[in-house]
Design a protein around this motif. Structure first.
Motif, short mmCIF file in Angstrom:
data_model
loop_
_atom_site.label_atom_id
_atom_site.label_comp_id
_atom_site.label_asym_id
_atom_site.label_seq_id
_atom_site.Cartn_x
_atom_site.Cartn_y
_atom_site.Cartn_z
N VAL A 29 0.34 -1.29 0.09
CA VAL A 29 -0.17 -0.49 -0.01
C VAL A 29 0.77 1.57 -0.26
CG1 VAL A 29 -1.90 1.37 0.83
CG2 VAL A 29 -1.54 -1.47 1.63
N SER A 30 0.68 2.08 -0.84
CA SER A 30 1.85 3.29 -0.86
C SER A 30 1.11 4.37 -0.55
CB SER A 30 1.23 4.24 -2.34
OG SER A 30 -0.12 4.32 -2.85
N GLY A 31 2.27 5.15 0.03
CA GLY A 31 1.31 6.08 0.79
C GLY A 31 0.43 6.94 0.44
N LEU A 32 -0.09 7.30 -0.67
CA LEU A 32 -1.24 7.77 -1.11
C LEU A 32 -2.35 7.14 -0.55
CD1 LEU A 32 -1.85 11.05 -2.71
CD2 LEU A 32 -1.37 9.19 -4.41
N ASP A 33 -2.25 5.84 -1.06
CA ASP A 33 -2.88 4.77 -0.71
C ASP A 33 -3.61 4.82 0.44
OD1 ASP A 33 -3.71 4.08 -3.09
OD2 ASP A 33 -2.69 2.62 -3.57
N LEU A 34 -2.39 4.82 1.71
CA LEU A 34 -3.16 4.85 3.04
C LEU A 34 -3.55 6.03 3.32
CD1 LEU A 34 -2.11 3.26 5.80
CD2 LEU A 34 0.13 5.12 5.66
N ILE A 35 -3.33 7.59 2.87
CA ILE A 35 -3.83 8.08 3.44
C ILE A 35 -5.42 7.97 2.92
CG2 ILE A 35 -4.45 11.24 2.22
CD1 ILE A 35 -0.78 10.59 2.15
N LYS A 36 -5.89 8.47 1.76
CA LYS A 36 -6.89 8.19 1.02
C LYS A 36 -8.10 7.21 1.95
CE LYS A 36 -5.87 8.53 -3.67
NZ LYS A 36 -5.97 8.20 -4.66
N GLN A 37 -7.41 5.81 2.60
CA GLN A 37 -7.75 4.91 3.27
C GLN A 37 -7.93 5.55 4.67
OE1 GLN A 37 -7.01 0.60 2.71
NE2 GLN A 37 -5.41 1.61 1.20
N LEU A 38 -7.31 6.05 5.05
CA LEU A 38 -6.97 6.70 6.09
C LEU A 38 -8.31 8.09 6.76
CD1 LEU A 38 -4.00 6.60 7.83
CD2 LEU A 38 -5.57 5.12 8.70
N ARG A 39 -8.73 8.75 5.30
CA ARG A 39 -8.96 10.15 5.52
C ARG A 39 -10.83 9.24 5.31
NH1 ARG A 39 -6.65 13.38 8.21
NH2 ARG A 39 -4.68 14.64 6.73
N ALA A 40 -10.11 8.52 4.95
CA ALA A 40 -12.24 7.67 4.15
C ALA A 40 -12.29 7.05 6.20
CB ALA A 40 -12.29 6.69 3.78
N ASN A 41 -11.77 6.72 7.21
CA ASN A 41 -12.47 6.25 8.41
C ASN A 41 -12.55 7.46 9.09
OD1 ASN A 41 -11.72 6.43 11.16
ND2 ASN A 41 -11.46 4.03 10.35
N GLN A 42 -13.59 8.19 9.48
CA GLN A 42 -13.77 9.58 10.92
C GLN A 42 -13.17 9.84 11.14
OE1 GLN A 42 -16.50 11.38 9.72
NE2 GLN A 42 -15.91 12.99 11.36
N SER A 43 -12.58 8.78 12.08
CA SER A 43 -11.23 8.98 13.51
C SER A 43 -10.00 9.64 12.74
CB SER A 43 -10.74 7.54 13.88
OG SER A 43 -11.96 6.63 14.51
N TYR A 44 -9.90 9.58 11.38
CA TYR A 44 -9.08 9.78 10.75
C TYR A 44 -8.91 11.29 9.70
CZ TYR A 44 -5.75 7.01 13.35
OH TYR A 44 -5.20 5.64 14.09
N ALA A 45 -10.57 11.73 9.83
CA ALA A 45 -10.81 12.63 9.43
C ALA A 45 -9.78 14.33 9.06
CB ALA A 45 -12.23 13.29 9.74
N GLN A 46 -10.02 14.82 10.53
CA GLN A 46 -8.73 15.87 10.98
C GLN A 46 -7.10 15.23 11.70
OE1 GLN A 46 -10.24 18.43 10.20
NE2 GLN A 46 -11.67 17.50 9.12
N THR A 47 -6.83 14.15 11.19
CA THR A 47 -5.60 13.90 11.95
C THR A 47 -4.29 14.52 11.02
OG1 THR A 47 -6.50 12.40 13.26
CG2 THR A 47 -3.80 11.87 12.88
N PRO A 48 -3.49 15.16 11.52
CA PRO A 48 -2.16 15.18 10.67
C PRO A 48 -1.71 14.08 9.82
CG PRO A 48 -2.09 16.29 12.88
CD PRO A 48 -3.53 15.12 12.95
N ILE A 49 -1.94 14.11 9.13
CA ILE A 49 -1.07 13.64 8.21
C ILE A 49 0.58 13.76 7.29
CG2 ILE A 49 -1.19 11.31 6.43
CD1 ILE A 49 -4.13 11.17 7.11
N LEU A 50 1.52 13.07 7.79
CA LEU A 50 2.23 14.29 6.69
C LEU A 50 3.20 13.30 6.17
CD1 LEU A 50 4.17 16.34 9.87
CD2 LEU A 50 3.02 16.66 7.85
N VAL A 51 4.05 13.46 4.92
CA VAL A 51 4.61 11.90 3.90
C VAL A 51 6.04 12.34 3.85
CG1 VAL A 51 4.26 11.46 1.80
CG2 VAL A 51 2.14 12.62 2.24
N LEU A 52 6.24 11.47 3.81
CA LEU A 52 7.64 11.29 3.88
C LEU A 52 8.31 10.59 2.32
CD1 LEU A 52 8.85 8.93 6.90
CD2 LEU A 52 8.90 11.63 6.60
#
Length: 124
Positions: free
Chosen positions: A59-82
């Motif tokens: 799972v790429s970082g981009l796909d991971l971000i999309k999956q996390l953002r689809a989860n209400q628990s992570y809708a507002q959580t800061p996500i930084l890409v390395l």
């Protein structure tokens, strides 16, 4: 307040560098070696910040971000890409996926701690 951070990177040395920098500043750090493992951790436990590599197996970082953002628990959580990417197309793509921002590799540990502190109050 940011106290609990999930770090996802397929490079063991990068995980060690990030963990050392963040843990020495008082943050609790959980490590994952790829996007699948990172997603498992994120769904099992709530994190205040997610740091993810862009290019990983499964799972790429981009796909991971999309999956996390689809989860209400992570809708507002800061996500930084390395990433090693620096072009504007990439930056627009990660922003559109929901990333808060990105950190270009090689990561400067002091800059990382400053950035995390700017995103939320430092622990303690």
């Amino acid at each position: 307040m940011i106290t609990n951070i999930l770090v996802i990177d397929d490079s063991a040395s990068m995980r060690a560098i990030l963990q050392a920098a963040l843990a020495s500043s008082g943050y609790t750090v959980t490590l994952a070696a790829d996007g699948d493992e990172g997603l498992e951790h994120a769904l099992a436990q709530r994190f205040d910040l997610v740091l993810t590599d862009q290019y990983m197996p499964h799972v790429s970082g981009l796909d991971l971000i999309k999956q996390l953002r689809a989860n209400q628990s992570y809708a507002q959580t800061p996500i930084l890409v390395l990433t090693t990417e620096s072009d504007e197309t990439f930056k627009a793509e990660v922003r559109d996926a929901g990333a808060t921002g990105w950190i270009e590799k090689p990561v400067d540990p002091e800059m990382l701690v400053d950035l995390v502190g700017a995103l939320g109050d430092a622990p303690g």
